[in-house]
Every structure is written in C-alpha cells, then in structure tokens.
Design an enzyme around this catalytic site. Structure first.
Site, PDB file in Angstrom:
ATOM      1  N   GLN C 231       0.814  -1.205   0.000  1.00  0.00           N
ATOM      2  CA  GLN C 231       0.000   0.000   0.000  1.00  0.00           C
ATOM      3  C   GLN C 231       0.854   1.264   0.000  1.00  0.00           C
ATOM      4  O   GLN C 231       1.733   1.419   0.838  1.00  0.00           O
ATOM      5  CB  GLN C 231      -0.902   0.014   1.232  1.00  0.00           C
ATOM      6  CG  GLN C 231      -1.750   1.267   1.308  1.00  0.00           C
ATOM      7  CD  GLN C 231      -2.863   1.110   2.311  1.00  0.00           C
ATOM      8  OE1 GLN C 231      -2.657   1.199   3.516  1.00  0.00           O
ATOM      9  NE2 GLN C 231      -4.053   0.840   1.816  1.00  0.00           N
ATOM     10  N   HIS C 233       0.519   5.145   0.666  1.00  0.00           N
ATOM     11  CA  HIS C 233      -0.385   6.113   1.272  1.00  0.00           C
ATOM     12  C   HIS C 233      -0.249   7.394   0.459  1.00  0.00           C
ATOM     13  O   HIS C 233       0.861   7.825   0.175  1.00  0.00           O
ATOM     14  CB  HIS C 233       0.019   6.340   2.729  1.00  0.00           C
ATOM     15  CG  HIS C 233      -1.018   7.055   3.535  1.00  0.00           C
ATOM     16  ND1 HIS C 233      -1.338   8.371   3.312  1.00  0.00           N
ATOM     17  CD2 HIS C 233      -1.818   6.638   4.545  1.00  0.00           C
ATOM     18  CE1 HIS C 233      -2.292   8.714   4.162  1.00  0.00           C
ATOM     19  NE2 HIS C 233      -2.599   7.697   4.918  1.00  0.00           N
ATOM     20  N   ARG C 286      -6.997   4.291  -0.701  1.00  0.00           N
ATOM     21  CA  ARG C 286      -5.627   4.760  -0.865  1.00  0.00           C
ATOM     22  C   ARG C 286      -5.000   4.380  -2.190  1.00  0.00           C
ATOM     23  O   ARG C 286      -4.249   5.159  -2.771  1.00  0.00           O
ATOM     24  CB  ARG C 286      -4.777   4.201   0.269  1.00  0.00           C
ATOM     25  CG  ARG C 286      -5.206   4.770   1.597  1.00  0.00           C
ATOM     26  CD  ARG C 286      -4.455   4.155   2.736  1.00  0.00           C
ATOM     27  NE  ARG C 286      -4.879   4.817   3.973  1.00  0.00           N
ATOM     28  CZ  ARG C 286      -4.532   4.443   5.181  1.00  0.00           C
ATOM     29  NH1 ARG C 286      -3.740   3.402   5.340  1.00  0.00           N
ATOM     30  NH2 ARG C 286      -4.951   5.102   6.235  1.00  0.00           N
TER      31      ARG C 286
END
Ligand SMILES: Cc1cc2nc3c(=O)[nH]c(=O)nc-3n(C[C@H](O)[C@H](O)[C@H](O)COP(=O)(O)OP(=O)(O)OC[C@H]3O[C@@H](n4cnc5c(N)ncnc54)[C@H](O)[C@@H]3O)c2cc1C
Ligand code: SF4
Ligand code: FES
Lengths: 248, 145, 580
Positions: C231, C233, C286
C-alpha cells in the site's frame, strides 16, 4: 554548495576500553537534516561502529534522546543547521549508566514504570456488554496531558534530583501515576499513594521545573508532581483530623 | 526489583557500564542547576528567621534588660546585613513558590480551567494584602495600645 | 524462567504481540508467556499510527456495511469468512481497550466519538485525537504490566526459528546488550513482528520495520501470502516520508494539483463538494488516490520539489480551532519537520510506501501451516486486507487477531510435551553461523549501506505503484546480483555489546529475501487488482487470479509461487465504485 559541520560524538566501547572518549566526524549540513540524519550518515558512510537507538524518526517512539550541546533533546526532532557553524557535541542522556556509545541503560526507568501500577484499577469491572465507561471530554481533559508521555526520559536527564538520588521515581513515572489517578475510570489512587508517598516518591522533588522545560510532549511532569503533593497533603490532613473518614 | 524483564541475566555476561562521576561543583555548570541549588539554600535564611524569632521571645522572657541588649544587637551592621541577605533569599523563595502555584492547583469554573496567570496573580494579590495589613498593624501598634 | 523455556513465546511487542500476550495470560494464568522484542515494546511501530481504528458502534451502522467496505476496498481479494469474524469481534475488542484505559476521544455526552475514514461508507473510526496508535500501544503495554505470567526479553533480536520433530519449538535470539546468542524454547511460537516497509526507500515505516518475522517464517518453509500487494499512502511528507494521516482528509482537507485544482474528480472518484463525502473524492481508497497522483504527474500537473514531485494537501479552510482540536499532531509534525504551519500554508505531499497487505500465510485463527507456529498483525496475512487495506482496519486487526492467536496458541501449548532439541547446541551453532557470515575478512568487501541503497532503488523503480513485466524482470536480476554481493558483506563492528551494525546486516538479509518474494509474486500475477497495478495487464482477472499468491522459498533460495482460492461467503466479486 552544502556547508559542513563537525560532530563531536561520545564514544565508549566497553569491549575494548575502560574510559570513554570523543570522536570527531565532519558531515554535510543539509537543510532538512535533523541530528539523527547526521548520525545515520556517519554510520552508513564513515564509521559503522557508532551505536545509538532510533526508530520512528517522527518524535513519537521516544528512542532517540541524547544530550546535544549539553541539553537533552530528541535527535530526530532537532534540526542540524541550528548549530552552524558547529561543532556540535553529542553525548548519551545524562544521569544514566552508559552501555555503549550513545546507548544508556534504562531498565531502572522501566522498573519504576511498573511500580506505580500504570493500569486501570477497579473494585468492580464493568462488563463489556454494558458498553463503554462514560467519560466527558472535560473528564478526558483532566488527564489527557499526562497520557502523552513517550517515555523518552529527557526529563530524567534534566532532573538534578534524579542525578543525585537515583532512587527517586522521577518525573515521567509520577506523571504516569497521575495520568491514572485523574482518569475518571480509575479507582486505584490509594494503592498508588502508598508507593508515591514513600521516601523516594514525590517528596524528593524540590521543584526545579526543568523536567517540564525539556519535555517534547508538553506533559508537564513538574505540574503533575506539584498537584500530587497538594492532593497527598490534603489527604494527610484529612486522615489526621478525621481519622474515621475514608481517604480518597 | 521487577519481574517482567530478564533483569538479573542482563548483568551476567555484561561488560562494565560507564557511570560518570559528578564533579563537586556540577551545579555551577548550568544556570538551571545553580538556580536549583540556590533555591535549596533559601531554606537556611528561613531557618535563620525562625531562630531569631525564638531568641527574641527568649530575650523577652528574660526581662527588659536582656531584651534591650537583643534589640541593640539587631541594630548592628552585621545583623542588618544578614537580614538584608535573608530577606532577598526569602523573597526569591516566595516568588518561585508563587510562580509554581498554578502547576499545583487546578481550578475549574464550569468547563473552563482558570488560566495559570490568574492563579499566580491572585496569590500575589493575597501576598500584598497580607503584607500591607501586617505593616499597618505594626506602624499603628503604638496608637492602638 | 531462567532456563529459557516457556509455554508461549511471542516474537514482537507491538500492538498485536502485546494483545496476544494478554490473551494468553487471561485465558490460562498458569501458562508462562514471554514477549521478545528487538526494541522496548513501547517503541514498536504501532506507536506512530495516527488516524484511528475501525469498529461498528453507532446505531446507524452495521457489521455488513463494515464487511462490505472492507471487501470492496480490498478488491475482493479478502477472505470473507475472516472479514466477517473481524467485523464481528472488532467492537468488543475496542471496548475492551476502552476498559483498559485507552483515552478514546469522546462526544459531549461522554460516549465514544467516531470519525469518517477513506473507503468507509459510514463513520466508524474510533480515534484518540490523532495519536491513536500511540495511545493504543501505551495502554496495552501498561496493562500488560499487571499480568505476572508475562515475562519480557526487551532488546533481544530473533535470528532464527527452531523447528524440530515437525513443529516449531522456539527461536534463537541475540541479547543486544551483551551479545549473547541464546536458544529459547516454547511450546508454541507467535510471530507479531510487523511489516517490511523498509524494502522501499520512501516509506512511513520506522527503521525497525524490516519484516524479520516474515523472513523467519519464510526460511522455515512457511509460505508468504499476497506479497505483491503494497500500500502506498497518498499523503506523506517529501524527504522524511512522515505520514500525514488520512484523518486530515476525513476532516475536510483537499488534494490540489499545481493549479489548485481538485484533480481527483478526473479519476472517477466523484465530484467535489465543500464538505467531505464518504467513499468519494479525497475519501476514496488509498490505492486509487496514489494511482491518481502518478497519472497527474505524467500529465505534468504536479509540482517539482527538492525531493521529487509533489501535490498539495490543503486544510487551511478548516481553521485553527478545528485543526488544533482534531489534528494537533499533523500541525506539530508540519511545524517540526517541514517548517510550515498548515493553518496558513498548504502541506506538500506525495505517495509513500505504507503498509504490507501480504505476509505470513495463516488461517482464520492465525495458525500457519507449520504446527506450533502462529502469526498476527501486519506480519500476517489472514487475509482481511485483500489487495488494498482500508485505513483504520489495521489497528483493529491487531486487537482482533492478536486476541484470537493468543487463545489458540495457549491451547496448543497446553497440549504439548517439552522441547526436544539441544539448547546449547542450537545457541552455539547460530553464534558460529553469524560470526562466519559477518565477522570474517573478505575479498571485495561490501558495505551494508551500498547494497541497501541499490535494493531501495530497484524496488522503487521496478515494483512501485505501477509495474510491468520488464520493470519487474529488471528488479529480479538486480536482486539476484545484490544477494550475491551480500555474501561479501563484512562489518566494521566486531564487539559484543550492542552491536547495531550486526543488527542492520541481519535486517538487510531479511529484506533481500522479502524483496525477492515481492517481485516474484508481482511477476506471476498478470492482472491489475487493488494496489497491484500492471500496465501490461490493466484489467482485473477474476477467472485466473481471484486467488492468493503463496511464495515458498525453494532450496536455491528462490521463491516459487502457488495459488490458493479466495473464500467468498456473501459478496460475489463486483465493481469497485467510489463517488458514484
Ligand atoms: C505512520 C503510520 C500510521 C498508521 N496509521 C494507522 C491508522 O491510523 N490506522 C490503522 O488502522 N493502521 C495504521 N497504520 C498501520 C498500523 O499501525 C500497523 O500495521 C500496526 O501498528 C502494526 O502492528 P504490529 O503489532 O503488527 O507490529 P509493530 O507495532 O510494528 O511491532 C513489531 C514488533 O516486533 C518486534 N520485532 C520485529 N522484528 C524482531 C526481531 N527480529 N526480533 C525481535 N523482535 C522483533 C519489534 O520490536 C516490535 O515490537 C499506520 C502505520 C504507520 C507506519
Ligand atoms: S514526561 Fe516528557 S520528557 Fe519525560 S519521558 Fe515523558 S515525554 Fe519524555
Ligand atoms: S526516532 Fe522515534 S522519537 Fe526520535
């Protein structure tokens, strides 16, 4: 061109030497660098043996406290260029035994944390089915400040009483006890008072106030101690004048 | 001392740790520490005042002559300078004490906490009122009697 | 306890580890449970989480809503039975933490307050102003002190798992203060060592997030699941990578390109409103926001800074009062590290590596395929996060699965006999192994920092927000090369006392193994899903890849990828819709 700055770093390698010394390193002084970036530069590029603690690099884990030019600071929250033209003196936190280089021995502090029972003490637990304890924003505000401590121990380095009397439980731990004492959910004040009113408890503090000055989180441990003293004195008078009454 | 960490073993195979010696004049190296020592020392003049008071009462109980002797001693330059010094120390003690009051006392009115300056200010006002009252009492003592 | 033998050994003292330890102590106080951590527990990286933790508590919300948000947010790669268990147990766990003293922010009437968060349709994120992780970790740590059976090894670094007689029976660790290498036995072992953001150069993760636990399990033959899902951000500060929490957008912050235009409206994320709208615009998930940044950059709409391209996050219109009340830490971080005041200035931000959706393969209780070995927290992949984690689900995950894993590990330990390996032998062998690996003079000596830097570079270039077959193959080659070079690493520091250079070397060897597994998993997945975006395979492919990847370490240390179907209960794969 980037300017350069010299760091004079405290070194102590117990495997090889009995006395500490200072090593000088010249590092670039980048605009965005904090002291910790300079130490990392030394470790990566110049001398891999330099030892120090760090982790979050955002002022919240509490690992990276050191003495910079004699003041206890978080090295990840202190800009390097503030110290131009240098040199900057980096030493381990004052008042603690040094394990190696910039790493201090902190199990004394860790032990004291546990001693003041830093958890919610209840005579009767509320069951989870009954939901949360009600706590208004004002009640939260009563202890919130004291719950912000990151255990960086800068206040211990600033406290001359702790320096003279290592038995003293010290600022952060007393603030932590207050954090629970003032929490509307807690009922453990009495148990904690037994510990804090001992010789090495709150009465050691003669209010220097330096702990609150250096605290990066505005915890104000000095205030916590003074408030505690007032409360303890009140309790003492109460128990003297009204021995039949219950102390809080 | 505490059980949750492996405290004893920590020391076993451990090379010695370095502990810094404290020089005798460590407190002179930093202003905050000097301030701390000065404040600790203010306890001496406070004790001095207390002793003077006791001696004064003792002189009073020994009769008018002894008392006159004592008041004469009070007027000597030595005694006067001791008093001036003590006075300064006690003022220092009081001022630092008052400045700390808002740390020790938290008063709320409704949802709002009374700001520290107000508490300090109230303390100073109280101090002034008491001082004036006592001074008035002394200066008018003769008239009253 | 001085004989280094325990019933349950928990590796990691972060949120997951401490929650697991307390669970063991509560379920069976007779069990002897030890927590081993390379830093003092309150230094663990849970401390830096800002925004909040999700759990259904308000009357207008429902468990199904939370489950659906999580599953669609994860692009249908979540195991739905695990998600259901998760949303079910979340409220109880969060309340438990409230009872232990966590200073949750409150409404005026004294009940728990919740705030909106990215990808969530209803407000359900509990918060403790914007230092949620900090307060959760300190509450857990302080509460753990009250349980006598919990013992701690603080500042011990685990280097190896001990597998004997077909089950995991403990670990070998270095006591940093003394340098002693010691085998520690346990009837069950729980890994809670957090993520591995440090595979990448620009990350919100702390220095300690080197995925050690994943590497330990991987080398012990346990597969790593869904490692390709990383991920980003969307809002990190340039240079430092310090996170500006999603709560900033949830409270009403705008994302602006160089023309002051709310560019997210061009990427199918809804139409801009003045007030924040859930699951729309700035409150999209995100992965989509980070991808939009790259597209904006390609169009030349981002700003050029000292540390690469950036956009602006604008919260000036919230006013000083709201910023101080709801986002004090954001203001503090901007002031301290960026020298700007968000009350009057816009915050420069860019996407930054943040979280590992993947991790050690476990079942719904945290058990790995290796008997006696368990995992929970960011290091594990249960999987509730699928291809993209929703903000504020991770902190809750630590509690729910920390507690679950604690109870199953306790039960397993209760039914085991004592350890069967030779403790002295294991200790000495590992010590010699470490010495041989790093303390010998070598030809063409290599420096740790150089290898680390090249790994960072190739991971960012080849395995970032967008990937292709070619970029991944290039990274794969470089990593092979780096691993070869790593065998020539020698360190300057040969001392036993607090050898941080040795720790850095061991961490780097872990990171290299993990980097390889990430690249291999990304190469094998020929589709785009959630945070894994292949420009050569732009569509999601449910026919072939509605499955978890499992990376096994082969004899030659290379990863081999297998697939495991996703568990679907109620929510068949659908389109991810935001802002419509
Ligand atoms: C800046 C930031 C903000 C975040 N904000 C949020 C948020 O708002 N909401 C949310 O839900 N999630 C958030 N997250 C994600 C979440 O905080 C993490 O996923 C979670 O805290 C991980 O917890 P953990 O217990 O798994 O691991 P950690 O807290 O990382 O703990 C790992 C532990 O393992 C130990 N360890 C590691 N390796 C070894 C070894 N070799 N030997 C011994 N011990 C070892 C460490 O010492 C440490 O104690 C955020 C993350 C970051 C980085
Ligand atoms: S009170 Fe302040 S200075 Fe002392 S340990 Fe806590 S955060 Fe650090
Ligand atoms: S590195 Fe965490 S406080 Fe400085």
């Amino acid at each position: 061109m980037v300017s350069k700055i010299t760091l004079e770093v405290f070194r102590y390698r117990p495997d090889q030497e009995t006395q500490p010394s200072f090593d000088s390193y010249e590092v670039p002084c980048e605009k965005d660098w904090v002291i910790l970036d300079a130490l990392n530069y030394i470790k990566d590029q110049i001398d891999g043996t330099l030892s120090y603690r760090w982790s979050c690099r955002m002022g919240v884990c509490g690992s990276c406290g050191m003495m910079v030019n004699g003041e206890p600071v978080l090295t990840c929250a202190t800009f390097l260029n503030k110290f131009l033209p240098g040199p900057v003196k980096i030493e381990p936190l004052e008042h603690f035994p040094v394990v190696r280089d910039l790493i201090i021995e902190m199990s004394d502090f860790i032990g004291k944390l546990q001693k003041v029972k830093p958890w919610i003490v209840r005579k009767e637990e509320k069951s989870l089915e009954d939901g949360e304890y009600i706590q208004t924003p004002e009640q939260l505000g009563d202890y919130k400040q004291y719950s912000m401590c990151i255990n960086c121990m800068l206040c211990y380095s600033a406290c001359p009483v702790y320096g003279l009397e290592p038995e003293f439980v010290g600022p952060a731990v007393i603030a932590l006890a207050q954090r629970y004492n003032l929490d509307s959910r807690d009922q453990g004040k009495g148990e904690r008072e037994e510990i804090l009113s001992q010789d090495d408890g709150i009465w050691q503090c003669t209010f220097v106030g330096e702990c609150s000055e250096v605290c990066p989180e505005n915890v104000d441990p000095a205030g916590a101690i003074q408030r505690y003293k007032v409360a303890a004195t009140n309790n003492w008078w109460k128990s003297l004048l009204m021995p039949w009454g219950k102390s809080e | 001392m505490f059980k949750s960490s492996r405290f004893p073993i920590y020391y076993k195979g451990h090379p010695r740790m370095f502990v810094k010696d404290k020089p005798i004049f460590w407190w002179a190296l930093k202003w905050v520490h000097a301030r701390f020592i000065i404040r600790e020392l203010t306890s001496v003049p406070v004790a001095f005042y207390a002793i003077i008071l006791i001696l004064q009462i003792r002189a009073l109980s020994l009769g008018p002559e002894a008392y006159a002797n004592f008041t004469n001693w009070l007027k000597t330059p030595l005694s006067l300078s001791l008093h001036v010094i003590s006075f300064l120390f006690v003022i220092y003690h009081s001022v630092t004490w008052f400045n700390l009051a808002p740390k020790a006392i938290v008063i709320r009115i409704g949802k709002n906490r009374i700001p520290g300056l107000v508490i300090t200010g109230l303390n100073y006002v109280a101090w002034a009122i008491f001082s004036v009252a006592i001074a008035w009492l002394f200066l008018n003592l003769d008239n009253l009697m | 306890m001085d004989n280094f033998s325990h019933d349950v050994l928990i590796i990691g003292g972060g949120g997951a580890g401490l929650r697991a330890a307390i669970a063991v102590a509560e379920i069976n106080p007779k069990l002897n449970v030890a927590v081993i951590s390379k830093v003092y527990p309150m230094r663990s990286h849970t401390v830096s989480a800002e925004g909040g933790a999700a759990a259904v508590i308000k009357p207008d919300d429902s468990l199904d809503h939370h489950a659906y948000d999580t599953i669609s947010g994860g692009d249908w790669l979540c195991d739905q039975d695990a998600v259901e268990a998760f949303v079910n147990e979340a409220p109880k766990e969060m309340l438990q933490l409230e009872h232990w003293g966590c200073p949750w922010s409150r409404q005026d009437d004294g009940t728990i307050a919740v705030r909106p968060f990215g990808g969530m349709k209803i407000e359900r994120t509990w918060f403790a102003s914007d230092k949620t992780g900090f307060h959760m970790l300190h509450t857990l740590y302080q509460t753990s002190l009250k349980y006598d059976p919990i013992q701690r090894y603080d500042e011990w670094f685990v280097t190896k798992l001990i597998v004997d007689d077909g089950r995991c029976q403990g670990a070998v660790a270095i006591e940093l203060a003394t340098g002693q290498v010691q085998a520690i036995a346990a009837k069950s072992v729980v890994i809670c060592t957090g993520g591995c953001g440090k595979v990448f150069p620009f990350t919100t993760n702390a220095n300690i997030k080197t995925g050690d636990g994943m590497a330990l399990a991987y080398r012990a033959g346990v597969p790593l699941k869904d490692m390709e899902f990383i991920q980003y951000h969307p809002t990190g500060l340039p240079f430092t990578g310090i996170l500006i929490t999603e709560a900033t957008r949830a409270e009403g912050g705008y994302m602006l390109n160089k023309d002051g235009y709310r560019y997210l409206q061009d990427y199918d994320l809804g139409t801009p409103q003045t007030e924040p709208v859930l699951r729309s615009m700035e409150l999209g998930p995100r992965d989509r926001l980070s991808q939009a940044f790259v597209k904006e950059m390609e169009k030349g709409n981002t700003l050029e800074g000292l540390y690469g391209q950036f956009v602006h996050l604008d919260i000036r219109h919230l006013g000083e009062k709201k910023i101080n009340a709801k986002l004090p830490f954001v203001r503090e971080l901007c002031l301290k590290y960026e020298n700007i005041d968000p009350v009057n200035e816009m915050i420069p931000v860019r996407p930054v590596v943040h979280y590992m959706m993947g991790g050690i393969h476990t079942d719904i209780n945290g058990a790995t395929p290796l008997p006696g070995l368990y995992a929970a927290g960011e290091t594990a992949c249960v999987s509730i996060n699928g291809a993209n984690r929703l903000g504020s689900n991770s902190l809750t995950e630590l509690l729910v699965f920390g507690a679950r894993v604690g109870s199953v590990a306790a039960e397993f330990a209760s039914n085991q006999s004592d350890y069967t390996f030779d403790m002295a032998y294991e200790s000495i062998t590992e010590e010699n192994h470490i010495k041989n690996q790093f303390f010998k003079e070598k030809k063409n000596q290599e420096r740790i920092a150089d290898i680390r830097k090249e790994m960072h570079k190739t991971m960012e270039e080849g395995c970032g927000i967008y990937r292709t077959e070619n970029s991944l193959l290039a990274s794969q080659n470089i990593l092979t090369d780096l691993k070869e070079r790593f065998s020539h690493v020698a360190i300057d520091d040969h001392s036993r006392t607090f050898n941080t250079e040795l720790v850095a070397a061991l961490e780097l060897s872990n990171l290299l193994d993990l980097a390889e597994s990430i690249v291999q998993s990304a190469l094998s997945r020929k589709e785009s899903r959630g945070s894994h975006q292949r420009t050569d395979y732009e569509k999601r492919d449910d026919e072939n890849y509605l499955a978890h990847s499992l990376a096994y370490q082969e004899k030659d240390n290379k990863p081999r990828i297998e697939y495991l179907p996703v568990t679907i209960t109620k929510w068949p794969p659908g389109e991810r819709v935001y802002g419509r």
